[in-house]
Design a protein around this motif. Structure first.
Motif, PDB file in Angstrom:
ATOM      1  N   ALA A  83       0.811  -1.241   0.220  1.00  0.00           N
ATOM      2  CA  ALA A  83       0.122   0.085  -0.005  1.00  0.00           C
ATOM      3  C   ALA A  83       0.801   1.287   0.064  1.00  0.00           C
ATOM      4  CB  ALA A  83      -0.959   0.024   1.277  1.00  0.00           C
ATOM      5  N   LEU A  84       1.889   1.164   0.795  1.00  0.00           N
ATOM      6  CA  LEU A  84       2.946   2.447   0.826  1.00  0.00           C
ATOM      7  C   LEU A  84       3.716   2.491  -0.494  1.00  0.00           C
ATOM      8  CD1 LEU A  84       3.793   2.074   4.544  1.00  0.00           C
ATOM      9  CD2 LEU A  84       2.066   3.656   3.424  1.00  0.00           C
ATOM     10  N   SER A  85       3.985   1.544  -1.129  1.00  0.00           N
ATOM     11  CA  SER A  85       4.711   1.496  -2.181  1.00  0.00           C
ATOM     12  C   SER A  85       4.247   2.277  -3.355  1.00  0.00           C
ATOM     13  CB  SER A  85       5.006  -0.001  -2.836  1.00  0.00           C
ATOM     14  OG  SER A  85       5.761   0.154  -4.005  1.00  0.00           O
ATOM     15  N   THR A  86       5.233   3.134  -3.967  1.00  0.00           N
ATOM     16  CA  THR A  86       4.797   3.919  -5.155  1.00  0.00           C
ATOM     17  C   THR A  86       4.494   3.098  -6.368  1.00  0.00           C
ATOM     18  OG1 THR A  86       7.245   4.352  -5.507  1.00  0.00           O
ATOM     19  CG2 THR A  86       5.950   6.055  -4.173  1.00  0.00           C
ATOM     20  N   THR A  87       4.899   2.072  -6.571  1.00  0.00           N
ATOM     21  CA  THR A  87       4.888   1.247  -7.702  1.00  0.00           C
ATOM     22  C   THR A  87       4.212   0.236  -7.483  1.00  0.00           C
ATOM     23  OG1 THR A  87       6.926   0.101  -7.167  1.00  0.00           O
ATOM     24  CG2 THR A  87       7.115   2.099  -8.652  1.00  0.00           C
ATOM     25  N   SER A  88       3.894  -0.256  -6.406  1.00  0.00           N
ATOM     26  CA  SER A  88       2.983  -1.604  -6.421  1.00  0.00           C
ATOM     27  C   SER A  88       1.771  -1.567  -5.305  1.00  0.00           C
ATOM     28  CB  SER A  88       4.086  -2.729  -5.736  1.00  0.00           C
ATOM     29  OG  SER A  88       5.034  -2.923  -6.633  1.00  0.00           O
ATOM     30  N   SER A  89       1.180  -0.315  -5.274  1.00  0.00           N
ATOM     31  CA  SER A  89      -0.110  -0.374  -4.462  1.00  0.00           C
ATOM     32  C   SER A  89      -1.242  -1.175  -4.916  1.00  0.00           C
ATOM     33  CB  SER A  89      -0.536   1.311  -4.366  1.00  0.00           C
ATOM     34  OG  SER A  89      -0.581   2.073  -5.593  1.00  0.00           O
ATOM     35  N   ALA A  90      -1.226  -1.175  -6.188  1.00  0.00           N
ATOM     36  CA  ALA A  90      -2.400  -2.156  -6.762  1.00  0.00           C
ATOM     37  C   ALA A  90      -2.396  -3.501  -6.084  1.00  0.00           C
ATOM     38  CB  ALA A  90      -2.343  -2.165  -8.177  1.00  0.00           C
ATOM     39  N   ASP A  91      -1.113  -3.940  -5.949  1.00  0.00           N
ATOM     40  CA  ASP A  91      -0.805  -5.521  -5.303  1.00  0.00           C
ATOM     41  C   ASP A  91      -1.417  -5.683  -3.890  1.00  0.00           C
ATOM     42  OD1 ASP A  91       0.402  -6.236  -7.818  1.00  0.00           O
ATOM     43  OD2 ASP A  91       2.340  -5.799  -6.933  1.00  0.00           O
ATOM     44  N   SER A  92      -1.556  -4.402  -3.292  1.00  0.00           N
ATOM     45  CA  SER A  92      -2.015  -4.617  -1.811  1.00  0.00           C
ATOM     46  C   SER A  92      -3.538  -5.016  -1.833  1.00  0.00           C
ATOM     47  CB  SER A  92      -2.080  -3.146  -1.097  1.00  0.00           C
ATOM     48  OG  SER A  92      -2.940  -2.305  -1.920  1.00  0.00           O
ATOM     49  N   PHE A  93      -4.496  -4.454  -2.939  1.00  0.00           N
ATOM     50  CA  PHE A  93      -5.898  -4.929  -3.045  1.00  0.00           C
ATOM     51  C   PHE A  93      -5.818  -6.473  -3.641  1.00  0.00           C
ATOM     52  CE2 PHE A  93      -9.533  -5.699  -5.924  1.00  0.00           C
ATOM     53  CZ  PHE A  93     -10.517  -5.509  -5.084  1.00  0.00           C
ATOM     54  N   THR A  94      -4.616  -6.919  -4.328  1.00  0.00           N
ATOM     55  CA  THR A  94      -4.598  -8.387  -4.646  1.00  0.00           C
ATOM     56  C   THR A  94      -4.405  -9.132  -3.646  1.00  0.00           C
ATOM     57  OG1 THR A  94      -3.671  -7.412  -6.790  1.00  0.00           O
ATOM     58  CG2 THR A  94      -3.768 -10.008  -6.240  1.00  0.00           C
ATOM     59  N   ARG A  95      -3.598  -8.822  -2.731  1.00  0.00           N
ATOM     60  CA  ARG A  95      -3.185  -9.493  -1.614  1.00  0.00           C
ATOM     61  C   ARG A  95      -4.230  -9.516  -0.567  1.00  0.00           C
ATOM     62  NH1 ARG A  95       0.936 -13.103  -2.253  1.00  0.00           N
ATOM     63  NH2 ARG A  95       2.598 -12.117  -3.175  1.00  0.00           N
ATOM     64  N   PHE A  96      -5.167  -8.483  -0.407  1.00  0.00           N
ATOM     65  CA  PHE A  96      -6.286  -8.675   0.489  1.00  0.00           C
ATOM     66  C   PHE A  96      -7.396  -9.500  -0.075  1.00  0.00           C
ATOM     67  CE2 PHE A  96     -10.424  -6.787   1.691  1.00  0.00           C
ATOM     68  CZ  PHE A  96     -10.220  -6.814   2.926  1.00  0.00           C
ATOM     69  N   ARG A  97      -7.520  -9.479  -1.373  1.00  0.00           N
ATOM     70  CA  ARG A  97      -8.362 -10.787  -1.979  1.00  0.00           C
ATOM     71  C   ARG A  97      -7.853 -12.039  -1.630  1.00  0.00           C
ATOM     72  NH1 ARG A  97      -9.483  -9.235  -8.050  1.00  0.00           N
ATOM     73  NH2 ARG A  97     -10.866 -11.106  -7.910  1.00  0.00           N
ATOM     74  N   SER A  98      -6.665 -12.183  -1.625  1.00  0.00           N
ATOM     75  CA  SER A  98      -6.168 -13.473  -1.038  1.00  0.00           C
ATOM     76  C   SER A  98      -6.578 -13.836   0.341  1.00  0.00           C
ATOM     77  CB  SER A  98      -4.475 -13.684  -1.369  1.00  0.00           C
ATOM     78  OG  SER A  98      -4.326 -13.654  -2.944  1.00  0.00           O
ATOM     79  N   LEU A  99      -6.503 -12.748   0.929  1.00  0.00           N
ATOM     80  CA  LEU A  99      -6.708 -13.074   2.432  1.00  0.00           C
ATOM     81  C   LEU A  99      -8.250 -13.227   2.685  1.00  0.00           C
ATOM     82  CD1 LEU A  99      -6.190 -12.728   5.395  1.00  0.00           C
ATOM     83  CD2 LEU A  99      -6.351 -10.335   5.300  1.00  0.00           C
ATOM     84  N   VAL A 125     -11.242   3.792  -6.525  1.00  0.00           N
ATOM     85  CA  VAL A 125     -12.102   4.269  -5.848  1.00  0.00           C
ATOM     86  C   VAL A 125     -13.166   2.897  -5.570  1.00  0.00           C
ATOM     87  CG1 VAL A 125     -13.937   5.350  -7.026  1.00  0.00           C
ATOM     88  CG2 VAL A 125     -14.081   5.743  -4.715  1.00  0.00           C
ATOM     89  N   LEU A 126     -13.328   2.321  -6.979  1.00  0.00           N
ATOM     90  CA  LEU A 126     -14.172   1.201  -7.071  1.00  0.00           C
ATOM     91  C   LEU A 126     -13.721   0.141  -5.968  1.00  0.00           C
ATOM     92  CD1 LEU A 126     -15.151   1.275 -10.784  1.00  0.00           C
ATOM     93  CD2 LEU A 126     -16.464   2.244  -8.816  1.00  0.00           C
ATOM     94  N   GLU A 127     -12.466  -0.157  -6.204  1.00  0.00           N
ATOM     95  CA  GLU A 127     -11.884  -1.260  -5.470  1.00  0.00           C
ATOM     96  C   GLU A 127     -12.036  -0.914  -3.984  1.00  0.00           C
ATOM     97  OE1 GLU A 127     -10.004  -1.485  -9.598  1.00  0.00           O
ATOM     98  OE2 GLU A 127     -10.512   0.133  -8.007  1.00  0.00           O
ATOM     99  N   GLY A 128     -11.914   0.351  -3.561  1.00  0.00           N
ATOM    100  CA  GLY A 128     -11.907   0.665  -2.416  1.00  0.00           C
ATOM    101  C   GLY A 128     -13.338   0.481  -1.872  1.00  0.00           C
ATOM    102  N   GLU A 129     -14.456   0.660  -2.517  1.00  0.00           N
ATOM    103  CA  GLU A 129     -15.879   0.527  -2.121  1.00  0.00           C
ATOM    104  C   GLU A 129     -16.253  -1.065  -1.910  1.00  0.00           C
ATOM    105  OE1 GLU A 129     -18.011   2.893  -4.723  1.00  0.00           O
ATOM    106  OE2 GLU A 129     -17.616   4.737  -3.529  1.00  0.00           O
ATOM    107  N   GLN A 130     -15.472  -1.897  -2.889  1.00  0.00           N
ATOM    108  CA  GLN A 130     -15.525  -3.407  -2.373  1.00  0.00           C
ATOM    109  C   GLN A 130     -15.098  -3.890  -1.276  1.00  0.00           C
ATOM    110  OE1 GLN A 130     -14.148  -5.712  -5.854  1.00  0.00           O
ATOM    111  NE2 GLN A 130     -14.384  -3.936  -7.291  1.00  0.00           N
ATOM    112  N   VAL A 131     -13.945  -3.049  -0.811  1.00  0.00           N
ATOM    113  CA  VAL A 131     -13.368  -3.407   0.230  1.00  0.00           C
ATOM    114  C   VAL A 131     -14.178  -2.941   1.687  1.00  0.00           C
ATOM    115  CG1 VAL A 131     -11.412  -2.939   1.973  1.00  0.00           C
ATOM    116  CG2 VAL A 131     -11.027  -3.121  -0.471  1.00  0.00           C
ATOM    117  N   ARG A 132     -14.731  -1.897   1.203  1.00  0.00           N
ATOM    118  CA  ARG A 132     -15.805  -1.427   2.264  1.00  0.00           C
ATOM    119  C   ARG A 132     -16.965  -2.086   2.656  1.00  0.00           C
ATOM    120  NH1 ARG A 132     -18.918   4.629   1.809  1.00  0.00           N
ATOM    121  NH2 ARG A 132     -19.748   4.763   3.891  1.00  0.00           N
ATOM    122  N   VAL A 133     -17.689  -2.958   1.775  1.00  0.00           N
ATOM    123  CA  VAL A 133     -18.607  -4.022   1.657  1.00  0.00           C
ATOM    124  C   VAL A 133     -18.100  -5.063   2.563  1.00  0.00           C
ATOM    125  CG1 VAL A 133     -19.772  -5.430   0.696  1.00  0.00           C
ATOM    126  CG2 VAL A 133     -19.616  -3.378  -0.457  1.00  0.00           C
TER     127      VAL A 133
END
Length: 616
Positions: A83-99, A125-133
């Protein structure tokens, strides 16, 4: 069973790693001893890799993927790192889905906070709102930690209305909730909404005050920024280095030297830790307030705080704005010798220095070195500086070729820089052609239309000037009026062209008439070409010139200060040729040093001469 003594030794080694090679050595020992399957040492290794500036984020991925059964702690560590990476923040969402898919694990408040951070850093924001659910499903919708992270996500993505909804609905709020919402408004320049929220806050900390001050700076409300800073002190809050840097920037933009000096004393008296940014703020303040020599002394005295680029940029920029191109270049060359890497801001200041000093060849070399020596690809602002450099020097065709061949699409600002060169050198033919290009790009761009009208006026083509100005009038758009301000006893007095709103108006205009008579006796002849209206009577033209805002501000300063006191003026537009000539005469007739900061640069008038050598 983990051997405590050996594990402690490995932990110590991990803490002392200084390179990727050392990290890999400890990693190898964890593998060979079998400790890699235990979550505690693996998590420590993962944290080290994630936070290390010399370990690639792909290494963290690999370590995590080789964990046989990562626990929630490890998942949270990798999600946070990504999440804090400037180049790989998208992967934080992928790892969360794995979790989420791990039946044996349930995300906690930290999991959601970290992935919301990643969504706010560019995932979307769309991914963030999925996480919010998922947060709602797990009953964490009212968790303070999670809600603050959600507000932060919306704020980072610019969805301040959505952030406010979450803020208003949240049953629990802390200081962070208020501050992050406040910063959302400030970032977007919505200072009315920010002020309303700020006034509603049950309590405020240094972050709240600093956010308001920096927000006012962002939208150009410098007086309000200083007012908030003084209110902060009156309320007993203690500013930190970030607050002071913002307050100093307000002083710099207002040329409020007395207040800037007071802040410098405040820093010393309160033992506030000087850092590179605060030093840069002080240098910038003194330079912009006309105290360039003191700024230079301060820069030279702080040897330990020149390892980062900010103080160097402030000093190069300070010399540049005062037309000290030679000194600006010397600072840059010293910067190279001390192996401080320049950034794109450095080159904007450096190119401006070359432009104001008519150092065309040096400026071109520095521009080319950006990519060839420093790996910095020039942006539109740098091309604008290069066009300005060539245009001021009268190399208008070369400037036009630069625009035609640049890899970026030139905008109105770039063409406007060339149009400004046409005005300086009274090239009507090219000015008309460039004016048409600007009109095609932005039919409503008032500034360039006014520039073209100025070209016609300066060359005496009153019919064309009148026609263009009539078109501007019909459009309903108004040119930014000339405005000059002068500080007197901590209070700022502002004057518009032909201003009659000041309490001392009657005395001021009597003084102006007296001043005009003295200047004429000394040999001053008004440059009537600077009058942008078709006025037949030469006397009326001279009267129109006399009412320019900088002349009003200088006259006010002369009336209200003791003989020999320097007068410092700030003008929002470029000083016109007639005012520049008149101020040279004023400095000699009244034996005053007059410092004028216009939109382009600083002018130091003394004994009938100007520091710019009539090149500005």
């Amino acid at each position: 069973m983990i051997r405590c003594d050996f594990t402690s030794k490995l932990f110590f080694l991990l803490d002392s790693c200084k390179s990727i090679h050392q990290i890999k050595q400890v990693h190898a020992q964890l593998i060979t001893t079998g400790l890699i399957v235990h979550p505690i040492p693996t998590n420590k290794l993962l944290k080290l890799i994630s936070s290390s500036r010399f370990a690639p984020i792909s290494y963290a991925h690999m370590v995590f993927d080789h964990c046989p059964q990562p626990d929630l702690f490890l998942y949270n560590t990798i999600i946070k790192a990504l999440a804090l990476s400037t180049t790989s923040s998208a992967d934080s969402f992928t790892r969360f889905r794995s979790l989420i898919r791990e039946e044996r694990l349930v995300p906690n408040q930290y999991s959601f906070a970290f992935v919301f951070k990643g969504c706010g850093n560019g995932v979307g924001v769309l991914e963030g709102e999925q996480v919010r659910v998922h947060a709602v499903k797990l009953g964490l919708e009212n968790n303070l930690f999670v809600m603050n992270a959600l507000i932060g996500m919306y704020v980072n993505l610019g969805f301040v209305v959505d952030a406010r909804k979450v803020f208003d609905w949240s049953p629990n709020r802390d200081m962070y909730s208020w501050n992050i919402m406040l910063s959302g408004y400030a970032r977007l320049g919505k200072m009315d909404e920010a002020r309303q929220l700020f006034d509603e806050m049950p309590e405020r900390d240094v972050v709240s005050w600093t956010t308001m001050i920096s927000g006012c700076l962002q939208v150009g409300h410098f007086m309000e920024a200083l007012d908030i800073f003084h209110n902060m002190l009156e309320n007993g809050a203690s500013p930190n280095e970030y607050t002071l840097a913002s307050a100093l920037a307000a002083c710099a933009n207002l040329v409020a030297l007395d207040q800037g000096r007071w802040m410098h004393v405040y820093i010393k008296k309160n033992d506030i830790q000087m850092n590179e940014r605060l030093l840069a703020g002080l240098i910038d303040m003194y330079a912009k307030c006309g105290e360039l020599e003191f700024a230079s002394k301060l820069f030279k005295s702080e040897r330990q705080l020149k390892r980062k680029v900010w103080p160097w940029n402030a000093m190069v920029g300070g010399f540049a704005m005062h037309g000290k191109s030679k000194e600006a270049i010397e600072v840059f060359e010293q910067m190279k010798r001390e192996r401080v890497s320049p950034n794109k801001v450095t080159f904007v200041a450096l190119l401006n220095a070359c432009s104001h000093g008519n150092r065309v060849e040096e400026g071109k070399c520095y521009f080319e070195s950006m990519a060839s020596h420093y790996g910095l690809e020039p942006e539109l602002e740098h091309y604008g500086c290069l066009v300005d450099l060539l245009g001021r020097a009268g190399r208008l065709k070369e400037a036009e070729e630069i625009i035609s061949n640049m890899p970026l699409t030139p905008d109105v600002v770039i063409w406007g820089a060339l149009l400004s060169g046409c005005k300086i050198h009274k090239d009507v033919e090219m000015g008309e052609r460039i004016g048409k290009i600007v009109k095609e790009l932005d039919p409503n761009h008032l500034g360039c239309h006014v520039l073209l009208a100025n070209i016609y006026s300066l060359t005496g083509n009153w019919n064309e000037a009148r026609t263009l100005r009539e078109k501007i009038a019909v459009s309903g758009k108004k040119k930014t009026p000339g405005c000059s301000s002068v500080e007197l006893n901590g209070t700022f007095h502002q004057f518009l062209i032909g201003d009659r709103s000041h309490p001392q108006t009657k005395q001021l205009y009597l003084f102006l008439d007296e001043m005009a008579a003295k200047l004429k006796i000394s040999g001053y002849i008004p440059e009537s070409g600077e009058v942008l209206l078709d006025i037949d009577d030469n006397e009326d033209r001279e009267t129109a010139l006399l009412k320019h805002s900088e002349k009003l501000a200088i006259a006010f300063g002369l009336m209200n200060t003791a003989p020999g006191t320097p007068i410092r003026i700030v003008k929002n537009l470029r000083v016109c040729g007639d005012c520049h000539l008149a101020i040279k005469f004023i400095s000699k007739v009244y034996d005053r040093e007059i410092v004028v900061r216009d939109r382009i640069r600083y002018h130091h008038f003394k004994d009938g001469t100007c520091s710019c050598n009539d090149y500005w």
